[in-house]
Write an enzyme that holds these catalytic residues in place. Sequence first.
Site, short mmCIF file in Angstrom:
data_model
loop_
_atom_site.label_atom_id
_atom_site.label_comp_id
_atom_site.label_asym_id
_atom_site.label_seq_id
_atom_site.Cartn_x
_atom_site.Cartn_y
_atom_site.Cartn_z
CG ASP A 1 -0.34 6.99 -1.76
OD1 ASP A 1 -1.66 6.44 -2.24
OD2 ASP A 1 0.60 6.96 -2.18
N PRO A 2 -2.66 9.19 1.56
CG PRO A 2 -5.02 8.90 2.10
CD PRO A 2 -3.82 8.44 1.00
#
EC number: 3.2.2.27
Length: 220
Positions: A65-66
């Site tokens: 995930d960012p």
Amino acid sequence: MNVKIESSWQQRLQEEFDKPYFEKLVNFVKNEYGKAHILPPGHQIFHVFNSCPFQNVKVVILGQDPYPNPGQYYGICFSVPDGVAIPGSLSNIFKEIHQDLGKPLPNSGNLDRWVKQGVFPMNSVLTVRAHETGSHRNIGWETFTDAVIKKLSEERENLVFMLWGSYAKEKASLIDTDKHLILTAVHPSPRSADYGFFGCKHFSKANTFLRSRGIEEIDW
């Protein structure tokens, strides 16, 4: 669907862009940008693709995930802009490079210089709601980024894939091990790095592999 992305990727991913799931994904993400604080800014979603053409890729680093905090994520996995505090996982990556190759610890967490050399750090999910880790999982991004991994595996040779943590290791099934080198370890997160990331020597191993194939190594 017309997606603004670097031409070599456009050519190879247009088939994905035209699939129904991708149209649903784009509509969902556009709606999210209209009602919430979404990261990264829209023009940076495909930043790593635009910065590293398909044929230039040498090393693939897979994330999940960012970063969910505003000001950190700009489209390159693990990387943060100049002047932003280096996150724990990235700090541990730099420590391992220091131990492995003797490189000094950098003052910036900006990995653009890696990308220019052919390192392709890509998250499995390319957007996130601010302060809500994992909020854009299972909306279609994983299908898209799996297709990216498959395309690299099928159409390229002699790539290095760095898979850190259980989530990234699951992607090994998408990669042809007869053509590419897969390096696995625990995640560099402060919670797990002491259990096998430190000492993995992935960066020297990657360079040894590249040199053995007549490919210029990475200046980590």
